[in-house]
Design an enzyme around this catalytic site. Sequence first.
Site, PDB file in Angstrom:
ATOM      1  N   ASP A 263       0.866  -1.166   0.128  1.00 50.12           N
ATOM      2  CA  ASP A 263      -0.039   0.099  -0.028  1.00 50.12           C
ATOM      3  C   ASP A 263       0.781   1.455   0.040  1.00 50.12           C
ATOM      4  O   ASP A 263       2.140   1.226   0.357  1.00 50.12           O
ATOM      5  CB  ASP A 263      -0.990  -0.018   1.212  1.00 50.12           C
ATOM      6  CG  ASP A 263      -2.074   0.751   1.002  1.00 50.12           C
ATOM      7  OD1 ASP A 263      -2.832   0.950   1.982  1.00 50.12           O
ATOM      8  OD2 ASP A 263      -2.347   1.617  -0.029  1.00 50.12           O
TER       9      ASP A 263
ATOM     10  N   ASP B 165      -7.892  -7.793   0.592  1.00 43.73           N
ATOM     11  CA  ASP B 165      -7.128  -7.858   1.543  1.00 43.73           C
ATOM     12  C   ASP B 165      -8.017  -7.399   2.884  1.00 43.73           C
ATOM     13  O   ASP B 165      -8.964  -6.824   2.748  1.00 43.73           O
ATOM     14  CB  ASP B 165      -5.936  -6.760   1.585  1.00 43.73           C
ATOM     15  CG  ASP B 165      -6.507  -5.671   2.207  1.00 43.73           C
ATOM     16  OD1 ASP B 165      -6.876  -4.753   1.331  1.00 43.73           O
ATOM     17  OD2 ASP B 165      -6.283  -5.548   3.323  1.00 43.73           O
TER      18      ASP B 165
HETATM   19  C1  LIG Z   1      -9.903  -1.889   6.554  1.00 45.10           C
HETATM   20  N1  LIG Z   1     -10.394  -1.130   5.677  1.00 45.10           N
HETATM   21  C2  LIG Z   1      -9.732  -0.246   4.801  1.00 45.10           C
HETATM   22  N2  LIG Z   1      -8.543  -0.532   4.442  1.00 45.10           N
HETATM   23  C3  LIG Z   1      -8.048   0.232   3.751  1.00 45.10           C
HETATM   24  C4  LIG Z   1      -6.728   0.727   2.902  1.00 45.10           C
HETATM   25  C5  LIG Z   1      -5.639  -0.220   3.407  1.00 45.10           C
HETATM   26  C6  LIG Z   1      -5.416  -1.497   2.982  1.00 45.10           C
HETATM   27  C7  LIG Z   1      -4.321  -2.191   3.375  1.00 45.10           C
HETATM   28  C8  LIG Z   1      -3.013  -2.479   2.689  1.00 45.10           C
HETATM   29  C9  LIG Z   1      -1.927  -2.877   3.272  1.00 45.10           C
HETATM   30  C10 LIG Z   1      -1.775  -3.520   4.364  1.00 45.10           C
HETATM   31  C11 LIG Z   1      -0.650  -4.046   5.172  1.00 45.10           C
HETATM   32  F1  LIG Z   1      -0.843  -4.016   6.251  1.00 45.10           F
HETATM   33  F2  LIG Z   1      -0.611  -5.191   4.795  1.00 45.10           F
HETATM   34  F3  LIG Z   1       0.291  -3.530   4.566  1.00 45.10           F
HETATM   35  C12 LIG Z   1      -3.190  -3.200   5.323  1.00 45.10           C
HETATM   36  C13 LIG Z   1      -4.180  -2.941   4.663  1.00 45.10           C
HETATM   37  C14 LIG Z   1      -6.844   1.700   1.987  1.00 45.10           C
HETATM   38  N3  LIG Z   1      -5.701   2.162   1.452  1.00 45.10           N
HETATM   39  C15 LIG Z   1      -5.679   3.067   0.733  1.00 45.10           C
HETATM   40  N4  LIG Z   1      -4.141   3.399   0.203  1.00 45.10           N
HETATM   41  N5  LIG Z   1      -6.433   3.667   0.105  1.00 45.10           N
HETATM   42  C16 LIG Z   1      -7.833   3.561   0.647  1.00 45.10           C
HETATM   43  O1  LIG Z   1      -8.733   3.970   0.239  1.00 45.10           O
HETATM   44  C17 LIG Z   1      -7.977   2.155   1.531  1.00 45.10           C
HETATM   45  C18 LIG Z   1      -9.206   2.010   2.405  1.00 45.10           C
HETATM   46  C19 LIG Z   1      -9.336   1.157   3.223  1.00 45.10           C
HETATM   47  N6  LIG Z   1     -10.225   0.524   3.741  1.00 45.10           N
END
Ligand SMILES: CNc1nc2c(CCc3ccc(C(F)(F)F)cc3)c3[nH]c(N)nc(=O)c3cc2[nH]1
Length: 383
Positions: free
Chosen positions: A103, A277
């Site tokens: 991310d 994820d």
């Molecule tokens: C839990 N809900 C949620 N998670 C969201 C995430 C994180 C996703 C993520 C990626 C990597 C990891 C890691 F720990 F494995 F590295 C953990 C979680 C988002 N990320 C971005 N960039 N925009 C979004 O708009 C967004 C919306 C999100 N709703």
Amino acid sequence: MTVPTPTDPAAAPAFGFRRIATDGMARRGEVTTAHGAIRTPAFMPVGTQATVKTMYPEQVRALGADILLGNTYHLMLRPTAERVDRLGGLHRFMNWPHPILTDSGGFQVMSLAKLRKINEQAVTFQSHIDGSRHVLSPERSLEIQGLLGSDIQMQLDECVALPAERAEIERAMRLSLRWAERSKAAFFGKPGHGLFAIVQGGDDEALRVESARALTAIGFHGYAVGGLAVGEPQDVMLRILSATTPELPEDRPRYLMGVGTPDDIVESVGRGIDMFDCVMPTRAGRHGQAFTRRGKVNLRNARHADDPRPIDEESTCPAARDYSRAYLHHLVKAEEALGAMLLTWINLSYYQDLMAGLRAAIEAGRFEDHKAEVKAGWARGDI
Ligand SMILES: CNc1nc2c(CCc3ccc(C(F)(F)F)cc3)c3[nH]c(N)nc(=O)c3cc2[nH]1
């Protein structure tokens, strides 16, 4: 260091996506990357700090995971992207020679960091570890993801928590569009490495359509639907998905960020999502919760204290087949590490089995029947 000449991400040779079968809006596909293929629909275990908590990478692979998630925010703070790069990159560092998606870090900054500030240029924040100051711009985020060596890199975006004012949602969506342009210009697409854009727009269908069309016009290897699983009810999430996925290119993978429960995943596959994820299977495992084909089981509950049955005698996962509920209950109550390990193993195994079942059903053209069968299993409740 030499300034890499940006290339058009769509031209990178080895990164690709092919649809093998479709069934309604559901798609069975395969993403190809420098570190191997990803069978879709896919569930991507979360490996925040270069590890899937309590699991060996070989175990995660044996469960059928094709790809793991890593995190720019955490790894830039500790051990730093430069150190991971000096040590051979994230694949070598965590001994995971398969695809990795990272991310961009903005979401984690907004939820974890202190004193964070966002403006046109970048996000600035203080580390939650030692208070040190950091700047995360669209360009710096991709530089970090490049140093980590991740196969799928995410644009830096701004995700607003719901509910939110329309003006706030619109501001963040347009900033994310400008950051998408800058990300594409800054992306050095090594062969087999892809850049994904992130659709924003909150719970406003018109803003979602505008974001999806603008990002499609810019052109990316894949498209994530962000800004969801941030507190909205499932029906709102599904309504937004139904308005958004039809606006995305059919020949590119779609990734719904942060989702979700087994039911969320089945419903979202039915609305054209390919990649997921969620921390739920791993976090719930550490808290004593087991996901099974007959629904969730809370092993902290005293009713399991004398139950000699395994969680699921038909499972191929040793943790679900060879250990009694009484033993799992004991481990969880005693806060023994093995409790978290076995339940995480059970949950990731269930999520991968769920995805394998969905892939097979789409290939067989029986997605809707399979969805009904899976939901009936959860409703049985005789767990
Ligand atoms: C839990 N809900 C949620 N998670 C969201 C995430 C994180 C996703 C993520 C990626 C990597 C990891 C890691 F720990 F494995 F590295 C953990 C979680 C988002 N990320 C971005 N960039 N925009 C979004 O708009 C967004 C919306 C999100 N709703």
